[in-house]
Design a protein around this motif. Structure first.
Motif, PDB file in Angstrom:
ATOM      1  N   MET A 219     -24.647  41.261 -17.350  1.00 10.89           N
ATOM      2  CA  MET A 219     -23.738  41.016 -16.106  1.00 10.89           C
ATOM      3  C   MET A 219     -22.321  40.981 -16.599  1.00 10.89           C
ATOM      4  O   MET A 219     -21.989  40.094 -17.230  1.00 10.89           O
ATOM      5  N   LYS A 220     -21.415  41.800 -16.039  1.00 14.26           N
ATOM      6  CA  LYS A 220     -19.973  41.484 -16.495  1.00 14.26           C
ATOM      7  C   LYS A 220     -18.970  40.949 -15.490  1.00 14.26           C
ATOM      8  O   LYS A 220     -19.486  41.011 -14.315  1.00 14.26           O
ATOM      9  N   LYS A 221     -18.064  40.140 -15.924  1.00 12.55           N
ATOM     10  CA  LYS A 221     -17.319  39.309 -15.059  1.00 12.55           C
ATOM     11  C   LYS A 221     -16.355  40.132 -14.307  1.00 12.55           C
ATOM     12  O   LYS A 221     -15.873  41.289 -14.665  1.00 12.55           O
ATOM     13  N   GLY A 222     -16.111  39.666 -13.147  1.00 13.88           N
ATOM     14  CA  GLY A 222     -15.320  40.387 -12.060  1.00 13.88           C
ATOM     15  C   GLY A 222     -15.826  41.604 -11.366  1.00 13.88           C
ATOM     16  O   GLY A 222     -15.106  42.153 -10.490  1.00 13.88           O
ATOM     17  N   ILE A 223     -16.989  41.972 -11.752  1.00 17.15           N
ATOM     18  CA  ILE A 223     -17.385  43.180 -10.974  1.00 17.15           C
ATOM     19  C   ILE A 223     -18.166  43.017  -9.760  1.00 17.15           C
ATOM     20  O   ILE A 223     -19.246  42.425  -9.854  1.00 17.15           O
ATOM     21  N   PRO A 224     -17.664  43.535  -8.469  1.00 19.82           N
ATOM     22  CA  PRO A 224     -18.539  43.143  -7.504  1.00 19.82           C
ATOM     23  C   PRO A 224     -19.948  43.815  -7.289  1.00 19.82           C
ATOM     24  O   PRO A 224     -20.267  44.721  -7.867  1.00 19.82           O
ATOM     25  N   GLY A 225     -20.742  43.352  -6.134  1.00 19.31           N
ATOM     26  CA  GLY A 225     -22.190  43.970  -5.876  1.00 19.31           C
ATOM     27  C   GLY A 225     -23.204  43.201  -5.023  1.00 19.31           C
ATOM     28  O   GLY A 225     -22.451  42.203  -4.422  1.00 19.31           O
ATOM     29  N   ILE A 226     -24.366  43.345  -5.555  1.00 16.55           N
ATOM     30  CA  ILE A 226     -25.294  42.689  -4.379  1.00 16.55           C
ATOM     31  C   ILE A 226     -26.140  41.904  -5.687  1.00 16.55           C
ATOM     32  O   ILE A 226     -26.479  42.332  -6.569  1.00 16.55           O
ATOM     33  N   TYR A 227     -26.741  40.687  -4.956  1.00 13.31           N
ATOM     34  CA  TYR A 227     -27.638  40.009  -6.025  1.00 13.31           C
ATOM     35  C   TYR A 227     -28.943  39.286  -5.401  1.00 13.31           C
ATOM     36  O   TYR A 227     -28.795  39.330  -3.887  1.00 13.31           O
ATOM     37  N   ALA A 228     -29.943  39.027  -5.960  1.00 11.55           N
ATOM     38  CA  ALA A 228     -31.006  38.549  -5.043  1.00 11.55           C
ATOM     39  C   ALA A 228     -31.409  37.259  -6.334  1.00 11.55           C
ATOM     40  O   ALA A 228     -31.442  37.451  -7.513  1.00 11.55           O
TER      41      ALA A 228
ATOM     42  N   PHE B 179     -29.649  42.183  -9.999  1.00 10.53           N
ATOM     43  CA  PHE B 179     -28.148  42.456  -9.453  1.00 10.53           C
ATOM     44  C   PHE B 179     -28.095  43.855  -9.449  1.00 10.53           C
ATOM     45  O   PHE B 179     -28.640  44.765 -10.426  1.00 10.53           O
ATOM     46  N   SER B 180     -27.062  44.481  -8.750  1.00 10.84           N
ATOM     47  CA  SER B 180     -26.568  45.699  -8.971  1.00 10.84           C
ATOM     48  C   SER B 180     -25.075  45.838  -8.528  1.00 10.84           C
ATOM     49  O   SER B 180     -24.601  44.933  -7.789  1.00 10.84           O
ATOM     50  N   HIS B 181     -24.177  46.539  -9.335  1.00  9.69           N
ATOM     51  CA  HIS B 181     -22.934  46.739  -9.113  1.00  9.69           C
ATOM     52  C   HIS B 181     -22.415  47.873  -8.087  1.00  9.69           C
ATOM     53  O   HIS B 181     -21.543  48.719  -8.127  1.00  9.69           O
ATOM     54  N   ASP B 182     -23.409  48.063  -7.321  1.00  8.17           N
ATOM     55  CA  ASP B 182     -23.351  49.065  -6.294  1.00  8.17           C
ATOM     56  C   ASP B 182     -21.970  48.642  -5.392  1.00  8.17           C
ATOM     57  O   ASP B 182     -21.927  47.485  -4.742  1.00  8.17           O
TER      58      ASP B 182
ATOM     59  N   TYR C  74     -30.552  45.543 -11.895  1.00  5.27           N
ATOM     60  CA  TYR C  74     -30.799  44.742 -13.248  1.00  5.27           C
ATOM     61  C   TYR C  74     -31.465  43.598 -12.962  1.00  5.27           C
ATOM     62  O   TYR C  74     -31.327  43.077 -11.944  1.00  5.27           O
ATOM     63  N   VAL C  75     -32.309  43.054 -14.164  1.00  2.00           N
ATOM     64  CA  VAL C  75     -32.810  41.778 -13.816  1.00  2.00           C
ATOM     65  C   VAL C  75     -32.347  41.030 -15.275  1.00  2.00           C
ATOM     66  O   VAL C  75     -32.463  41.438 -16.512  1.00  2.00           O
ATOM     67  N   GLU C  76     -31.869  39.772 -14.697  1.00  2.00           N
ATOM     68  CA  GLU C  76     -31.787  38.640 -15.587  1.00  2.00           C
ATOM     69  C   GLU C  76     -32.955  37.506 -15.820  1.00  2.00           C
ATOM     70  O   GLU C  76     -32.900  37.033 -14.521  1.00  2.00           O
ATOM     71  N   SER C  77     -33.786  37.622 -16.595  1.00  2.00           N
ATOM     72  CA  SER C  77     -34.804  36.499 -16.501  1.00  2.00           C
ATOM     73  C   SER C  77     -34.254  35.199 -17.128  1.00  2.00           C
ATOM     74  O   SER C  77     -33.686  35.212 -18.172  1.00  2.00           O
ATOM     75  N   LEU C  78     -34.593  34.033 -16.376  1.00  2.00           N
ATOM     76  CA  LEU C  78     -33.943  32.815 -16.776  1.00  2.00           C
ATOM     77  C   LEU C  78     -35.186  31.895 -17.285  1.00  2.00           C
ATOM     78  O   LEU C  78     -34.889  30.912 -17.839  1.00  2.00           O
ATOM     79  N   ILE C  79     -36.345  32.260 -16.989  1.00  2.00           N
ATOM     80  CA  ILE C  79     -37.751  31.545 -17.731  1.00  2.00           C
ATOM     81  C   ILE C  79     -38.690  32.501 -18.132  1.00  2.00           C
ATOM     82  O   ILE C  79     -38.640  33.826 -17.374  1.00  2.00           O
TER      83      ILE C  79
END
Length: 192
Positions: free
Chosen positions: A1-10, A80-83, A147-152
């Motif tokens: 995930m890049k800093k400053g890029i807009p988009g949607i997240y769950a 998240f998606s940078h759509d 994209y998926v960022e897994s935290l556990i």
């Protein structure tokens, strides 16, 4: 995930026990144990990274409905998606359409939305990003990647591909039943 890029997240959240939680001005609600997905967008400021970094923290100024829920639930994944398109509602509607999905609190996270009952969805089973990808790709082929960022670590009981296969089989079964009912009605109409 890049800093400053807009988009949607769950935010994929796990609540391990039944809990009564006050959600700001919405009131006090009892949440059943299970899986919850909160949908949001970040089209200004620091973008998706800044917004999801804020949601990772438990202690913060309570600004959004999810800020009241977050201290009680474990954040397991961020999708998240940078759509550049406003697709938060499309994500919410796709998730709400999954088998076993429900809206635990009307208006949760959707005060600025007139097409969704809420942007917090409760699911009976652990949600898998591939289910959302599949649902959105069928309806919106131009959708940006999710994209998926897994935290556990993922639960070892069931792999993502197995869960996707079960989901697709369930949808095929529902479609098969729907067609069968339509055929039976058409045949009955012909006989009449």
């Amino acid at each position: 995930m890049k800093k400053g890029i807009p988009g949607i997240y769950a935010l994929v959240l796990s609540l391990n026990r039944k809990k009564a939680i006050t959600i700001g001005k919405l009131g006090r609600f009892t949440f059943e144990p299970g899986w919850y997905v909160y949908l949001g967008s970040a089209h200004a400021g620091g973008g998706v990274k800044a917004r999801t970094d804020r949601h990772r923290r438990v202690e913060k100024k309570l600004r959004w409905n999810v800020d009241h829920f977050r201290p009680h639930a474990a954040l397991t994944e961020i999708w998240f998606s940078h759509d550049v398109h406003e697709r938060e509602c499309q994500w919410a509607q796709a998730l709400a359409g999954l088998r076993g999905a429900s809206v635990p609190v009307d208006g949760f996270g959707s005060h600025d939305c007139d097409c969704c009952p809420a942007h917090l969805i409760r699911l009976d089973q652990r949600p898998v990003a591939q289910m959302l990808r599949h649902t959105l790709a069928a309806k919106y082929p131009e959708h940006e990647p999710i994209y998926v960022e897994s935290l556990i670590p993922a639960e070892p009981s069931e792999s993502e591909s197995t869960m996707l296969q079960r989901y697709l089989r369930g949808n095929l079964y529902i479609e098969h039943r729907r067609r069968g009912v339509a055929t039976a009605l058409a045949e009955a109409a012909e006989r009449a």
